[in-house]
Motif scaffolding. Structure first.
Motif, PDB file in Angstrom:
ATOM      1  N   GLY A   1       0.737  -1.174  -0.078  1.00 35.21           N
ATOM      2  CA  GLY A   1      -0.083  -0.040  -0.112  1.00 35.21           C
ATOM      3  C   GLY A   1       0.880   1.187   0.081  1.00 35.21           C
ATOM      4  N   PRO A   2       0.224   2.194  -0.002  1.00 36.73           N
ATOM      5  CA  PRO A   2       1.168   3.719   0.075  1.00 36.73           C
ATOM      6  C   PRO A   2       2.137   3.733   1.128  1.00 36.73           C
ATOM      7  CG  PRO A   2      -1.328   4.055  -0.342  1.00 36.73           C
ATOM      8  CD  PRO A   2      -0.997   2.687   0.041  1.00 36.73           C
ATOM      9  N   ALA A   3       3.164   4.181   0.990  1.00 39.57           N
ATOM     10  CA  ALA A   3       4.243   4.238   2.065  1.00 39.57           C
ATOM     11  C   ALA A   3       3.745   5.453   2.841  1.00 39.57           C
ATOM     12  CB  ALA A   3       5.703   4.418   1.477  1.00 39.57           C
ATOM     13  N   VAL A   4       4.007   5.495   4.490  1.00 43.95           N
ATOM     14  CA  VAL A   4       3.573   6.638   5.158  1.00 43.95           C
ATOM     15  C   VAL A   4       4.795   6.719   6.121  1.00 43.95           C
ATOM     16  CG1 VAL A   4       2.602   4.904   6.857  1.00 43.95           C
ATOM     17  CG2 VAL A   4       1.996   7.437   6.738  1.00 43.95           C
ATOM     18  N   ASP A   5       5.398   8.005   6.209  1.00 41.40           N
ATOM     19  CA  ASP A   5       6.559   8.350   7.135  1.00 41.40           C
ATOM     20  C   ASP A   5       5.777   8.834   8.516  1.00 41.40           C
ATOM     21  OD1 ASP A   5       8.063   7.927   4.955  1.00 41.40           O
ATOM     22  OD2 ASP A   5       8.259   9.989   4.286  1.00 41.40           O
ATOM     23  N   VAL A   6       6.720   8.468   9.540  1.00 44.62           N
ATOM     24  CA  VAL A   6       6.392   8.950  10.769  1.00 44.62           C
ATOM     25  C   VAL A   6       7.635   9.067  11.521  1.00 44.62           C
ATOM     26  CG1 VAL A   6       5.977   6.522  11.625  1.00 44.62           C
ATOM     27  CG2 VAL A   6       4.779   8.359  12.927  1.00 44.62           C
ATOM     28  N   SER A   7       7.650  10.207  12.468  1.00 38.38           N
ATOM     29  CA  SER A   7       8.871  10.579  13.064  1.00 38.38           C
ATOM     30  C   SER A   7       8.414  10.170  14.544  1.00 38.38           C
ATOM     31  CB  SER A   7       9.141  12.036  13.185  1.00 38.38           C
ATOM     32  OG  SER A   7       9.735  12.298  11.664  1.00 38.38           O
ATOM     33  N   THR A   8       9.366   9.577  15.265  1.00 42.12           N
ATOM     34  CA  THR A   8       9.147   9.279  16.834  1.00 42.12           C
ATOM     35  C   THR A   8       9.961  10.415  17.580  1.00 42.12           C
ATOM     36  OG1 THR A   8      11.360   8.006  16.727  1.00 42.12           O
ATOM     37  CG2 THR A   8       8.990   6.867  16.725  1.00 42.12           C
ATOM     38  N   PRO A   9       9.413  10.899  18.524  1.00 38.61           N
ATOM     39  CA  PRO A   9       9.818  12.191  19.375  1.00 38.61           C
ATOM     40  C   PRO A   9      11.111  11.578  20.271  1.00 38.61           C
ATOM     41  CG  PRO A   9       8.059  11.201  20.579  1.00 38.61           C
ATOM     42  CD  PRO A   9       7.911  10.642  19.068  1.00 38.61           C
ATOM     43  N   PRO A  10      11.928  12.684  20.541  1.00 41.17           N
ATOM     44  CA  PRO A  10      12.997  12.203  21.354  1.00 41.17           C
ATOM     45  C   PRO A  10      12.654  11.779  22.504  1.00 41.17           C
ATOM     46  CG  PRO A  10      13.242  14.381  20.326  1.00 41.17           C
ATOM     47  CD  PRO A  10      12.040  13.850  20.040  1.00 41.17           C
ATOM     48  N   ALA A  11      13.563  10.885  23.164  1.00 43.30           N
ATOM     49  CA  ALA A  11      13.176  10.295  24.534  1.00 43.30           C
ATOM     50  C   ALA A  11      14.022  11.241  25.673  1.00 43.30           C
ATOM     51  CB  ALA A  11      13.640   8.650  24.565  1.00 43.30           C
ATOM     52  N   SER A  12      13.494  11.105  26.741  1.00 44.59           N
ATOM     53  CA  SER A  12      14.608  11.728  27.733  1.00 44.59           C
ATOM     54  C   SER A  12      15.738  11.054  28.175  1.00 44.59           C
ATOM     55  CB  SER A  12      13.578  11.993  29.195  1.00 44.59           C
ATOM     56  OG  SER A  12      13.344  10.617  29.719  1.00 44.59           O
ATOM     57  N   GLY A  13      16.978  11.772  27.998  1.00 42.26           N
ATOM     58  CA  GLY A  13      18.273  10.994  28.324  1.00 42.26           C
ATOM     59  C   GLY A  13      18.564  10.545  26.838  1.00 42.26           C
ATOM     60  N   ASP A  14      19.833  10.220  26.810  1.00 44.17           N
ATOM     61  CA  ASP A  14      20.579   9.783  25.444  1.00 44.17           C
ATOM     62  C   ASP A  14      20.198   8.441  25.118  1.00 44.17           C
ATOM     63  OD1 ASP A  14      23.409  11.608  26.237  1.00 44.17           O
ATOM     64  OD2 ASP A  14      21.763  12.470  25.156  1.00 44.17           O
ATOM     65  N   GLY A  15      19.757   7.456  26.224  1.00 40.38           N
ATOM     66  CA  GLY A  15      19.471   6.206  25.520  1.00 40.38           C
ATOM     67  C   GLY A  15      20.562   5.366  24.980  1.00 40.38           C
ATOM     68  N   PRO A  16      20.405   3.915  24.909  1.00 41.67           N
ATOM     69  CA  PRO A  16      21.884   3.410  24.371  1.00 41.67           C
ATOM     70  C   PRO A  16      21.772   3.842  22.960  1.00 41.67           C
ATOM     71  CG  PRO A  16      19.888   1.777  24.579  1.00 41.67           C
ATOM     72  CD  PRO A  16      19.202   3.304  25.043  1.00 41.67           C
ATOM     73  N   GLY A  17      23.380   3.615  22.566  1.00 43.44           N
ATOM     74  CA  GLY A  17      23.599   3.767  21.098  1.00 43.44           C
ATOM     75  C   GLY A  17      23.239   2.413  20.091  1.00 43.44           C
ATOM     76  N   THR A  18      23.125   2.689  18.918  1.00 35.52           N
ATOM     77  CA  THR A  18      22.912   1.543  18.020  1.00 35.52           C
ATOM     78  C   THR A  18      23.991   1.160  17.464  1.00 35.52           C
ATOM     79  OG1 THR A  18      22.514   3.055  16.177  1.00 35.52           O
ATOM     80  CG2 THR A  18      20.374   2.446  17.787  1.00 35.52           C
ATOM     81  N   ALA A  19      25.325   1.606  17.656  1.00 31.61           N
ATOM     82  CA  ALA A  19      26.599   1.511  16.599  1.00 31.61           C
ATOM     83  C   ALA A  19      27.219   0.268  17.423  1.00 31.61           C
ATOM     84  CB  ALA A  19      27.336   2.642  16.573  1.00 31.61           C
ATOM     85  N   PRO A  20      27.566  -0.857  16.838  1.00 33.16           N
ATOM     86  CA  PRO A  20      28.449  -1.772  17.478  1.00 33.16           C
ATOM     87  C   PRO A  20      29.909  -1.004  17.965  1.00 33.16           C
ATOM     88  CG  PRO A  20      28.071  -2.646  15.440  1.00 33.16           C
ATOM     89  CD  PRO A  20      27.395  -0.981  15.409  1.00 33.16           C
ATOM     90  N   ALA A  21      30.478  -1.372  19.171  1.00 33.01           N
ATOM     91  CA  ALA A  21      31.453  -0.686  19.787  1.00 33.01           C
ATOM     92  C   ALA A  21      32.721  -1.248  19.706  1.00 33.01           C
ATOM     93  CB  ALA A  21      30.938  -0.183  21.220  1.00 33.01           C
ATOM     94  N   ASP A  22      33.728  -0.439  19.815  1.00 34.66           N
ATOM     95  CA  ASP A  22      35.062  -1.312  20.099  1.00 34.66           C
ATOM     96  C   ASP A  22      35.510  -2.219  18.925  1.00 34.66           C
ATOM     97  OD1 ASP A  22      35.370   0.251  22.638  1.00 34.66           O
ATOM     98  OD2 ASP A  22      34.220  -1.297  23.604  1.00 34.66           O
ATOM     99  N   LEU A  23      35.175  -1.838  17.793  1.00 38.79           N
ATOM    100  CA  LEU A  23      35.650  -2.697  16.643  1.00 38.79           C
ATOM    101  C   LEU A  23      37.019  -2.790  16.518  1.00 38.79           C
ATOM    102  CD1 LEU A  23      34.868  -4.325  13.960  1.00 38.79           C
ATOM    103  CD2 LEU A  23      34.958  -1.917  12.716  1.00 38.79           C
ATOM    104  N   THR A  24      37.477  -3.943  16.300  1.00 36.30           N
ATOM    105  CA  THR A  24      38.938  -4.393  16.256  1.00 36.30           C
ATOM    106  C   THR A  24      38.927  -5.211  15.011  1.00 36.30           C
ATOM    107  OG1 THR A  24      39.161  -6.450  17.362  1.00 36.30           O
ATOM    108  CG2 THR A  24      39.547  -4.414  18.468  1.00 36.30           C
ATOM    109  N   ALA A  25      40.185  -5.135  14.035  1.00 39.56           N
ATOM    110  CA  ALA A  25      40.433  -5.760  12.689  1.00 39.56           C
ATOM    111  C   ALA A  25      41.970  -5.948  12.712  1.00 39.56           C
ATOM    112  CB  ALA A  25      39.859  -5.117  11.621  1.00 39.56           C
TER     113      ALA A  25
END
Length: 318
Positions: free
Chosen positions: A207-231
Protein backbone atom coordinates in the motif's frame (compact mmCIF):
# COMPACT_ATOMS: atom_id res chain seq x y z
CA UNK A 1 49.71 -0.03 -1.85
CA UNK A 2 47.36 -1.61 -4.39
CA UNK A 3 43.60 -1.57 -3.69
CA UNK A 4 41.16 -4.11 -5.06
CA UNK A 5 37.54 -5.04 -4.46
CA UNK A 6 37.26 -7.62 -1.68
CA UNK A 7 36.41 -11.20 -2.51
CA UNK A 8 35.18 -13.01 0.55
CA UNK A 9 34.77 -16.73 1.07
CA UNK A 10 32.70 -16.67 4.22
CA UNK A 11 32.42 -19.52 6.64
CA UNK A 12 34.19 -20.25 9.88
CA UNK A 13 33.45 -19.13 13.37
CA UNK A 14 30.81 -16.92 14.89
CA UNK A 15 31.66 -16.71 18.57
CA UNK A 16 30.37 -14.67 21.47
CA UNK A 17 33.16 -14.00 23.92
CA UNK A 18 32.26 -13.76 27.59
CA UNK A 19 34.34 -12.25 30.37
CA UNK A 20 35.18 -13.96 33.66
CA UNK A 21 32.29 -14.75 35.95
CA UNK A 22 32.21 -14.73 39.69
CA UNK A 23 31.07 -17.66 41.80
CA UNK A 24 27.42 -17.09 42.61
CA UNK A 25 24.48 -19.12 43.83
CA UNK A 26 22.64 -21.11 41.13
CA UNK A 27 19.92 -19.17 39.31
CA UNK A 28 16.61 -20.89 40.04
CA UNK A 29 14.28 -17.93 39.45
CA UNK A 30 12.21 -18.42 36.26
CA UNK A 31 11.48 -15.48 33.96
CA UNK A 32 8.03 -13.94 33.76
CA UNK A 33 5.49 -15.45 31.37
CA UNK A 34 5.39 -13.78 27.92
CA UNK A 35 2.64 -11.21 27.43
CA UNK A 36 0.61 -9.93 24.50
CA UNK A 37 0.34 -13.32 22.79
CA UNK A 38 -1.68 -13.37 19.54
CA UNK A 39 -2.24 -16.05 16.90
CA UNK A 40 -3.59 -15.28 13.43
CA UNK A 41 -4.26 -17.77 10.63
CA UNK A 42 -2.04 -16.69 7.77
CA UNK A 43 -3.32 -19.34 5.37
CA UNK A 44 -5.18 -22.65 5.36
CA UNK A 45 -2.03 -24.38 6.62
CA UNK A 46 -0.17 -21.72 8.64
CA UNK A 47 -0.63 -19.57 11.73
CA UNK A 48 1.36 -16.46 12.65
CA UNK A 49 2.15 -16.37 16.40
CA UNK A 50 3.44 -13.15 18.00
CA UNK A 51 4.16 -11.87 21.53
CA UNK A 52 5.86 -9.02 23.41
CA UNK A 53 9.58 -9.13 24.12
CA UNK A 54 10.56 -9.90 27.71
CA UNK A 55 12.03 -7.16 29.89
CA UNK A 56 15.85 -7.07 30.04
CA UNK A 57 15.79 -7.91 33.75
CA UNK A 58 14.28 -11.34 32.97
CA UNK A 59 17.46 -12.47 31.18
CA UNK A 60 15.49 -14.43 28.56
CA UNK A 61 17.62 -16.30 26.00
CA UNK A 62 14.95 -18.33 24.15
CA UNK A 63 11.21 -18.68 23.64
CA UNK A 64 9.43 -22.03 23.25
CA UNK A 65 6.20 -22.11 21.21
CA UNK A 66 3.65 -24.82 22.00
CA UNK A 67 0.59 -26.06 20.12
CA UNK A 68 -1.48 -27.55 22.91
CA UNK A 69 1.05 -29.50 25.00
CA UNK A 70 3.34 -30.12 22.02
CA UNK A 71 6.47 -27.96 21.51
CA UNK A 72 6.61 -26.84 17.89
CA UNK A 73 9.37 -24.18 17.73
CA UNK A 74 12.21 -22.74 19.80
CA UNK A 75 13.47 -19.25 18.99
CA UNK A 76 16.29 -16.98 20.24
CA UNK A 77 15.24 -14.07 22.43
CA UNK A 78 15.38 -11.46 19.66
CA UNK A 79 12.59 -13.27 17.78
CA UNK A 80 9.07 -12.51 19.00
CA UNK A 81 7.04 -13.83 16.08
CA UNK A 82 7.00 -17.01 14.02
CA UNK A 83 4.93 -18.72 11.30
CA UNK A 84 3.84 -22.24 12.25
CA UNK A 85 3.34 -24.15 9.00
CA UNK A 86 2.20 -27.62 7.94
CA UNK A 87 -1.17 -27.29 9.66
CA UNK A 88 -4.51 -28.72 8.56
CA UNK A 89 -7.20 -26.55 6.92
CA UNK A 90 -10.41 -25.87 8.86
CA UNK A 91 -8.87 -27.05 12.11
CA UNK A 92 -8.78 -25.47 15.55
CA UNK A 93 -5.44 -25.00 17.31
CA UNK A 94 -4.29 -23.51 20.60
CA UNK A 95 -0.90 -21.83 20.95
CA UNK A 96 1.10 -20.64 23.93
CA UNK A 97 4.67 -19.48 24.58
CA UNK A 98 7.13 -19.96 27.45
CA UNK A 99 10.37 -18.03 28.08
CA UNK A 100 13.67 -19.68 29.04
CA UNK A 101 16.69 -17.99 30.64
CA UNK A 102 20.40 -18.82 30.45
CA UNK A 103 20.16 -21.12 33.48
CA UNK A 104 17.43 -23.19 31.81
CA UNK A 105 14.58 -21.90 33.98
CA UNK A 106 11.24 -21.94 32.16
CA UNK A 107 8.51 -19.38 32.72
CA UNK A 108 4.87 -20.16 33.15
CA UNK A 109 3.03 -20.42 29.85
CA UNK A 110 1.34 -17.34 28.46
CA UNK A 111 -2.46 -17.67 28.37
CA UNK A 112 -3.27 -19.97 25.43
CA UNK A 113 -4.73 -18.36 22.31
CA UNK A 114 -7.13 -20.36 20.09
CA UNK A 115 -7.17 -20.02 16.31
CA UNK A 116 -8.88 -21.88 13.46
CA UNK A 117 -7.33 -22.26 10.02
CA UNK A 118 -9.61 -21.41 7.07
CA UNK A 119 -10.62 -23.80 4.32
CA UNK A 120 -8.11 -24.44 1.57
CA UNK A 121 -8.78 -22.78 -1.76
CA UNK A 122 -7.73 -24.80 -4.77
CA UNK A 123 -5.51 -23.02 -7.29
CA UNK A 124 -5.84 -19.60 -5.68
CA UNK A 125 -3.25 -17.50 -7.46
CA UNK A 126 -4.95 -14.12 -7.19
CA UNK A 127 -3.38 -11.74 -4.69
CA UNK A 128 -5.49 -9.34 -2.62
CA UNK A 129 -5.70 -5.70 -3.59
CA UNK A 130 -3.22 -3.38 -1.93
CA UNK A 131 -4.52 -1.23 0.91
CA UNK A 132 -5.63 2.02 -0.73
CA UNK A 133 -4.44 4.33 2.04
CA UNK A 134 -2.01 4.16 4.95
CA UNK A 135 -1.61 6.56 7.88
CA UNK A 136 0.68 6.52 10.90
CA UNK A 137 1.08 8.51 14.10
CA UNK A 138 3.82 8.29 16.72
CA UNK A 139 2.36 7.35 20.10
CA UNK A 140 5.63 7.78 22.01
CA UNK A 141 9.41 7.70 21.52
CA UNK A 142 9.32 3.94 20.90
CA UNK A 143 5.88 3.22 19.44
CA UNK A 144 3.57 4.20 16.58
CA UNK A 145 0.02 3.50 15.45
CA UNK A 146 -0.38 2.44 11.80
CA UNK A 147 -3.79 2.37 10.06
CA UNK A 148 -4.83 1.26 6.58
CA UNK A 149 -7.84 0.81 4.31
CA UNK A 150 -9.04 -2.82 4.19
CA UNK A 151 -8.17 -4.82 1.07
CA UNK A 152 -10.36 -7.17 -0.94
CA UNK A 153 -9.65 -10.68 -2.19
CA UNK A 154 -11.62 -13.30 -4.13
CA UNK A 155 -11.22 -15.81 -1.28
CA UNK A 156 -10.81 -13.40 1.62
CA UNK A 157 -7.92 -11.59 3.33
CA UNK A 158 -6.40 -13.57 6.21
CA UNK A 159 -3.69 -11.16 7.45
CA UNK A 160 -2.04 -7.76 7.04
CA UNK A 161 1.78 -7.53 7.17
CA UNK A 162 3.52 -4.28 8.17
CA UNK A 163 6.93 -3.75 6.56
CA UNK A 164 9.73 -1.33 7.44
CA UNK A 165 13.16 -1.17 5.84
CA UNK A 166 12.29 -4.13 3.59
CA UNK A 167 11.56 -6.33 6.62
CA UNK A 168 8.22 -7.59 7.92
CA UNK A 169 8.06 -6.38 11.51
CA UNK A 170 4.42 -7.05 12.45
CA UNK A 171 1.35 -9.04 11.36
CA UNK A 172 -2.25 -8.05 12.12
CA UNK A 173 -5.45 -10.02 11.75
CA UNK A 174 -7.88 -10.00 8.80
CA UNK A 175 -10.40 -7.85 10.66
CA UNK A 176 -7.85 -5.25 11.75
CA UNK A 177 -7.41 -1.90 10.03
CA UNK A 178 -4.84 -0.53 12.50
CA UNK A 179 -2.17 -1.79 14.87
CA UNK A 180 0.39 -0.49 17.37
CA UNK A 181 4.09 -1.06 16.67
CA UNK A 182 6.57 -1.15 19.55
CA UNK A 183 10.34 -1.49 19.86
CA UNK A 184 11.03 1.61 17.75
CA UNK A 185 13.90 4.06 18.24
CA UNK A 186 13.38 7.61 19.56
CA UNK A 187 13.94 10.61 17.28
CA UNK A 188 13.83 8.44 14.14
CA UNK A 189 11.96 8.73 10.84
CA UNK A 190 10.26 5.49 9.75
CA UNK A 191 8.59 4.55 6.46
CA UNK A 192 5.91 1.88 6.83
CA UNK A 193 4.00 -0.06 4.17
CA UNK A 194 1.21 -2.61 4.56
CA UNK A 195 0.49 -5.71 2.47
CA UNK A 196 -2.61 -7.89 2.55
CA UNK A 197 -2.29 -11.68 2.46
CA UNK A 198 -4.86 -14.38 1.62
CA UNK A 199 -5.29 -18.03 2.62
CA UNK A 200 -2.98 -19.24 -0.15
CA UNK A 201 -0.20 -16.90 1.05
CA UNK A 202 -0.61 -14.59 -1.93
CA UNK A 203 0.55 -11.11 -0.88
CA UNK A 204 -0.71 -7.86 -2.33
CA UNK A 205 1.58 -5.10 -3.55
CA UNK A 206 2.58 -2.57 -0.91
CA UNK A 207 0.00 0.00 0.00
CA UNK A 208 1.08 3.65 -0.01
CA UNK A 209 4.19 4.29 2.07
CA UNK A 210 3.72 6.49 5.12
CA UNK A 211 6.39 8.35 7.09
CA UNK A 212 6.28 8.92 10.83
CA UNK A 213 8.83 10.50 13.17
CA UNK A 214 9.15 9.30 16.75
CA UNK A 215 9.84 12.07 19.29
CA UNK A 216 13.11 12.22 21.26
CA UNK A 217 13.25 10.33 24.54
CA UNK A 218 14.43 11.81 27.81
CA UNK A 219 18.14 11.09 28.20
CA UNK A 220 20.43 9.89 25.46
CA UNK A 221 19.49 6.20 25.67
CA UNK A 222 21.71 3.37 24.40
CA UNK A 223 23.56 3.81 21.12
CA UNK A 224 22.88 1.55 18.14
CA UNK A 225 26.46 1.32 16.79
CA UNK A 226 28.66 -1.74 17.43
CA UNK A 227 31.42 -0.59 19.79
CA UNK A 228 35.15 -1.20 20.11
CA UNK A 229 35.61 -2.71 16.64
CA UNK A 230 38.99 -4.34 16.04
CA UNK A 231 40.30 -5.81 12.77
CA UNK A 232 43.33 -8.10 12.70
CA UNK A 233 44.93 -9.46 9.52
CA UNK A 234 46.57 -12.89 9.48
CA UNK A 235 47.67 -15.03 6.52
CA UNK A 236 44.57 -15.55 4.37
CA UNK A 237 42.15 -14.19 6.95
CA UNK A 238 40.78 -11.17 8.78
CA UNK A 239 39.38 -11.44 12.31
CA UNK A 240 36.81 -8.87 13.43
CA UNK A 241 35.70 -8.38 17.02
CA UNK A 242 33.18 -5.90 18.40
CA UNK A 243 30.72 -5.33 21.22
CA UNK A 244 27.07 -5.83 20.26
CA UNK A 245 24.88 -2.71 20.64
CA UNK A 246 22.28 -2.58 23.40
CA UNK A 247 19.10 -2.63 21.30
CA UNK A 248 16.92 -4.38 23.86
CA UNK A 249 17.34 -7.77 22.16
CA UNK A 250 20.33 -9.84 20.99
CA UNK A 251 21.44 -8.80 17.50
CA UNK A 252 21.44 -11.57 14.89
CA UNK A 253 22.42 -9.63 11.75
CA UNK A 254 25.25 -7.22 10.85
CA UNK A 255 26.08 -5.54 7.54
CA UNK A 256 29.81 -5.36 6.76
CA UNK A 257 31.28 -2.54 4.64
CA UNK A 258 34.75 -2.80 3.10
CA UNK A 259 36.32 0.27 1.50
CA UNK A 260 33.03 2.14 1.72
CA UNK A 261 30.91 -0.52 0.01
CA UNK A 262 28.46 -3.05 1.48
CA UNK A 263 30.17 -6.43 1.11
CA UNK A 264 28.18 -9.04 3.01
CA UNK A 265 25.62 -9.55 5.75
CA UNK A 266 26.84 -11.57 8.73
CA UNK A 267 23.94 -13.63 10.10
CA UNK A 268 23.82 -15.67 13.29
CA UNK A 269 21.49 -18.67 13.32
CA UNK A 270 19.17 -19.92 16.03
CA UNK A 271 21.12 -20.77 19.16
CA UNK A 272 24.25 -18.94 17.98
CA UNK A 273 23.21 -15.31 18.45
CA UNK A 274 25.96 -13.56 20.42
CA UNK A 275 25.32 -11.11 23.24
CA UNK A 276 28.22 -8.97 24.39
CA UNK A 277 31.62 -9.36 22.76
CA UNK A 278 31.46 -10.91 19.27
CA UNK A 279 34.14 -12.44 17.05
CA UNK A 280 33.85 -13.19 13.32
CA UNK A 281 36.60 -14.55 11.06
CA UNK A 282 36.70 -13.94 7.30
CA UNK A 283 38.71 -16.03 4.85
CA UNK A 284 40.08 -13.75 2.11
CA UNK A 285 41.78 -14.25 -1.23
CA UNK A 286 43.11 -10.74 -1.81
CA UNK A 287 46.80 -10.13 -2.56
CA UNK A 288 49.22 -9.32 0.23
CA UNK A 289 49.41 -5.57 0.72
CA UNK A 290 45.77 -4.89 -0.18
CA UNK A 291 44.36 -2.19 2.10
CA UNK A 292 40.94 -2.53 3.70
CA UNK A 293 38.85 -0.01 5.59
CA UNK A 294 36.16 -1.94 7.49
CA UNK A 295 33.08 -0.93 9.47
CA UNK A 296 29.74 -2.57 10.25
CA UNK A 297 26.25 -1.85 11.52
CA UNK A 298 23.54 -3.91 13.21
CA UNK A 299 20.00 -4.74 12.13
CA UNK A 300 17.72 -3.28 14.82
CA UNK A 301 14.50 -4.88 16.11
CA UNK A 302 12.49 -2.26 14.16
CA UNK A 303 13.92 -3.45 10.81
CA UNK A 304 16.30 -0.49 10.34
CA UNK A 305 20.07 -0.64 10.21
CA UNK A 306 21.67 1.06 13.20
CA UNK A 307 24.58 3.48 13.27
CA UNK A 308 27.98 2.46 11.89
CA UNK A 309 30.84 1.37 14.09
CA UNK A 310 34.12 3.24 13.94
CA UNK A 311 36.14 2.42 10.81
CA UNK A 312 39.31 0.37 11.07
CA UNK A 313 42.08 0.20 8.44
CA UNK A 314 44.23 -2.89 7.92
CA UNK A 315 46.67 -4.28 5.36
CA UNK A 316 46.16 -7.88 4.29
CA UNK A 317 49.02 -10.35 4.70
CA UNK A 318 49.82 -13.53 2.84
Amino acid sequence: MRRSAPTLALFLTLTALAGPTACTAPDTEPPSAPTGLTAQAGSATSVHVMWNAAADRDGVTHYQVFEGDRPVRELPAEKTMVDITGLTPQTGYSFTVRARDAAGNLSEAAPAVPVTTPAAKAEDRTAPTAPATTTATATGPRSARVSWTPSTDDTGVTAYDVHQGGVRIHTAGPGDSSTTLTGLQPDTVYTFTVRARDGADNSSPDGPAVDVSTPPASGDGPGTAPADLTATASPGAVTLTWTAPDTGRPTAEYELYVNGRPTTVIQFGTGAVPDGRVEHRLTVAEPTGTEWAVKLRARLPDGNWGAFSAERRITLVG
